[in-house]
Design a protein around this motif. Structure first.
Motif, PDB file in Angstrom:
ATOM      1  N   SER A   4      39.531 107.478  31.823  1.00  0.00           N
ATOM      2  CA  SER A   4      39.641 108.679  32.651  1.00  0.00           C
ATOM      3  C   SER A   4      39.089 108.420  34.053  1.00  0.00           C
ATOM      4  N   ARG A   5      39.515 109.235  34.971  1.00  0.00           N
ATOM      5  CA  ARG A   5      39.033 109.137  36.352  1.00  0.00           C
ATOM      6  C   ARG A   5      37.521 109.339  36.398  1.00  0.00           C
ATOM      7  N   THR A   6      37.028 110.283  35.596  1.00  0.00           N
ATOM      8  CA  THR A   6      35.586 110.539  35.540  1.00  0.00           C
ATOM      9  C   THR A   6      34.832 109.298  35.082  1.00  0.00           C
ATOM     10  N   VAL A   8      35.808 106.148  35.270  1.00  0.00           N
ATOM     11  CA  VAL A   8      35.902 105.129  36.322  1.00  0.00           C
ATOM     12  C   VAL A   8      34.840 105.390  37.382  1.00  0.00           C
ATOM     13  N   LEU A   9      34.704 106.627  37.799  1.00  0.00           N
ATOM     14  CA  LEU A   9      33.698 106.957  38.813  1.00  0.00           C
ATOM     15  C   LEU A   9      32.283 106.660  38.314  1.00  0.00           C
TER      16      LEU A   9
END
Length: 55
Positions: A4-6, A8-9
């Motif tokens: 998920s993008r979360t 990755v961040l």
């Protein structure tokens, strides 16, 4: 493997995550070998899972 993008961040914010190879207007770019080396060193159980998934 989907991430998920979360997540990755969260990962790229870690001080031990590799620096991007290049920073572009559309975002940062990492070399696959740098990320794979980081996974092997810091999350070996995930490296093992990915190896099992390859045909």
């Amino acid at each position: 493997m989907d991430v998920s993008r979360t997540r990755v961040l969260q990962l790229i914010a870690r001080p031990d995550f590799p620096e991007p190879y290049e920073r572009l207007a559309g975002g940062s770019v990492w070399l696959a070998e740098d990320v794979e080396r980081w996974i092997t060193e810091h999350q070996p159980w995930k490296a093992d899972q990915e190896a099992e998934e390859e045909p």
